[in-house]
Design an enzyme around this catalytic site. Structure first.
Site, mmCIF file in Angstrom:
data_model
loop_
_atom_site.group_PDB
_atom_site.id
_atom_site.type_symbol
_atom_site.label_atom_id
_atom_site.label_comp_id
_atom_site.label_asym_id
_atom_site.label_seq_id
_atom_site.Cartn_x
_atom_site.Cartn_y
_atom_site.Cartn_z
ATOM 1 N N ASN A 1 0.802 -1.226 0.000
ATOM 2 C CA ASN A 1 0.000 0.000 0.000
ATOM 3 C C ASN A 1 0.839 1.283 0.000
ATOM 4 O OD1 ASN A 1 -2.430 1.786 0.887
ATOM 5 N ND2 ASN A 1 -0.934 2.030 2.520
ATOM 6 N N TYR B 1 3.600 9.864 -11.542
ATOM 7 C CA TYR B 1 2.672 9.036 -10.745
ATOM 8 C C TYR B 1 1.935 8.043 -11.646
ATOM 9 C CZ TYR B 1 -0.926 7.916 -7.239
ATOM 10 O OH TYR B 1 -1.765 7.271 -6.352
ATOM 11 N N THR C 1 -7.867 11.102 1.939
ATOM 12 C CA THR C 1 -6.760 10.778 2.851
ATOM 13 C C THR C 1 -5.804 11.975 2.802
ATOM 14 O OG1 THR C 1 -5.206 9.886 1.243
ATOM 15 C CG2 THR C 1 -6.898 8.352 2.042
HETATM 16 N N1 LIG Z 1 -5.772 8.816 -1.735
HETATM 17 C C1 LIG Z 1 -6.036 8.604 -3.015
HETATM 18 O O1 LIG Z 1 -6.788 9.371 -3.637
HETATM 19 C C2 LIG Z 1 -5.446 7.422 -3.747
HETATM 20 C C3 LIG Z 1 -5.968 7.125 -5.007
HETATM 21 C C4 LIG Z 1 -5.457 6.063 -5.718
HETATM 22 C C5 LIG Z 1 -4.426 5.306 -5.180
HETATM 23 N N2 LIG Z 1 -3.925 5.617 -3.957
HETATM 24 C C6 LIG Z 1 -2.818 4.796 -3.465
HETATM 25 O O2 LIG Z 1 -3.159 4.226 -2.226
HETATM 26 C C7 LIG Z 1 -1.973 4.065 -1.419
HETATM 27 C C8 LIG Z 1 -2.192 4.705 -0.044
HETATM 28 O O3 LIG Z 1 -2.473 6.088 -0.256
HETATM 29 P P1 LIG Z 1 -3.086 7.039 0.881
HETATM 30 O O4 LIG Z 1 -4.014 7.945 0.212
HETATM 31 O O5 LIG Z 1 -3.516 6.238 2.040
HETATM 32 O O6 LIG Z 1 -1.764 7.882 1.239
HETATM 33 P P2 LIG Z 1 -1.232 8.507 2.622
HETATM 34 O O7 LIG Z 1 -0.285 9.565 2.199
HETATM 35 O O8 LIG Z 1 -2.367 8.835 3.526
HETATM 36 O O9 LIG Z 1 -0.427 7.283 3.259
HETATM 37 C C9 LIG Z 1 0.728 6.757 2.657
HETATM 38 C C10 LIG Z 1 1.540 6.056 3.724
HETATM 39 O O10 LIG Z 1 2.699 5.489 3.070
HETATM 40 C C11 LIG Z 1 3.836 5.762 3.885
HETATM 41 N N3 LIG Z 1 5.046 5.779 3.068
HETATM 42 C C12 LIG Z 1 5.448 6.719 2.183
HETATM 43 N N4 LIG Z 1 6.650 6.382 1.677
HETATM 44 C C13 LIG Z 1 7.008 5.206 2.250
HETATM 45 C C14 LIG Z 1 8.134 4.340 2.129
HETATM 46 N N5 LIG Z 1 9.183 4.644 1.334
HETATM 47 N N6 LIG Z 1 8.153 3.187 2.842
HETATM 48 C C15 LIG Z 1 7.109 2.881 3.671
HETATM 49 N N7 LIG Z 1 6.042 3.667 3.850
HETATM 50 C C16 LIG Z 1 5.984 4.817 3.136
HETATM 51 C C17 LIG Z 1 3.556 7.119 4.513
HETATM 52 O O11 LIG Z 1 4.352 7.322 5.682
HETATM 53 C C18 LIG Z 1 2.058 7.009 4.804
HETATM 54 O O12 LIG Z 1 1.836 6.451 6.085
HETATM 55 C C19 LIG Z 1 -0.828 4.683 -2.226
HETATM 56 O O13 LIG Z 1 -0.135 3.672 -2.919
HETATM 57 C C20 LIG Z 1 -1.556 5.590 -3.192
HETATM 58 O O14 LIG Z 1 -0.811 5.843 -4.362
HETATM 59 C C21 LIG Z 1 -4.423 6.658 -3.226
#
Ligand SMILES: NC(=O)c1ccc[n+]([C@@H]2O[C@H](COP(=O)([O-])OP(=O)(O)OC[C@H]3O[C@@H](n4cnc5c(N)ncnc54)[C@H](O)[C@@H]3O)[C@@H](O)[C@H]2O)c1
Length: 261
Positions: free
Chosen positions: A93, A158, A195
């Protein structure tokens, strides 16, 4: 007949479990009975997630873990199997967003996005596949995005990273199935989810235009709202469970209809 998902006796490793989708996923898997290894580059936030799961009566540990660091993957997998005796579920994730124009994206920016979003997922599959197979089989779930299906301006790096996750999922699913490994690999493609990452999408937008920009984001989802972390965690729960036993190499789109038209 009521059917519930029961993951008791199974351990799950969730990366980026200190925030947003990862944190909610850790809770939802724990509520279904799984023991959770909450990993994050930011240990304090992973500890908060693990503590909240334990307060609610579940089993969890927190691990400091940068997904780009190969040695830290070995440590995370070992710590999980030592604590819980198995590893059956892994949620790749952790990820970062980057909203910049092509002209603004530096080589370092591009490499960082590819390192965390693509190399991190690859190292996760490499580190966990055998452990999952040897634990009795299970499921790897990779977080891609609608940005892995369609393009978006100011998101070249991205989109490149999330498109790579989509096809890496299919390639590894085929390879592991072909080797007779009991490891399914699927990707999840969220729309815009509320988020902390969502803030990246409005970064640099002048204060007076923010409300309109957020309204535009809502309007992109035909279902009429933005996604919540629970919307994605529920899809991950299904992919983690035996209810999705016949699914591997699939892409599960959870986007309120964003990519349907
Ligand atoms: N929020 C959205 O709109 C959305 C949409 C599509 C996909 N996503 C994907 O879902 C996933 C989670 O996103 P989110 O919205 O919860 O983001 P978020 O920013 O709330 O959480 C991301 C987490 O990843 C951790 N992180 C970052 N770099 C890291 C690393 N090198 N090693 C370990 N941990 C690391 C951060 O500390 C954070 O806790 C991501 O892969 C994101 O690309 C999110």
């Amino acid at each position: 007949m009521t059917q519930t998902i029961d993951l008791s006796g199974r351990a799950a490793l969730v990366t980026g479990a200190g925030s947003g989708i990862g944190r909610k996923t850790a809770h939802v898997l724990a509520d279904a009975g799984a023991s959770i290894a909450c990993t994050d580059v930011n240990l304090g936030t992973a500890e908060e997630t693990a503590a909240a799961i334990k307060d609610a009566g579940g089993e969890a540990i927190a691990i400091a873990h940068d997904v780009v660091e190969e040695a830290q993957w070995a440590n995370a997998v070992n710590a999980t199997t030592e604590a819980f005796g198995n590893l059956r579920i892994m949620v790749n994730n952790a990820g970062i967003e980057l909203v910049k124009t092509i002209d603004q994206i530096s080589t370092d920016d591009f490499r960082r996005v590819m390192d965390i979003n693509v190399l991190g997922v690859f190292l996760g599959i490499q580190a966990c596949a055998d452990a999952i197979h040897n634990s009795g089989g299970g499921s790897i779930i990779n977080l891609s995005s609608v940005a892995g299906l369609i393009g978006a301006p100011r998101q070249a790096a991205y989109c490149a990273s999330k498109g790579a996750v989509r096809l890496m999922t299919k390639a590894t699913a085929l390879e592991l199935a072909g080797l007779g490994k009991q490891v399914r690999v699927n990707s999840v493609h969220p729309g815009i989810i509320e988020t902390p990452m969502m803030d990246d999408l409005i970064q640099g937008v002048p204060e007076e235009e923010r409300e309109a920009r957020i309204a535009q984001m809502h309007a992109r989802h035909p279902i009429g709202r933005l996604g919540q972390p629970l919307d994605i965690a529920n899809a991950i729960l299904f992919l983690a469970s035996d209810m999705s036993d016949f699914m591997t190499g699939s892409e599960v789109v959870v986007d309120g209809g964003l990519t349907a038209n």
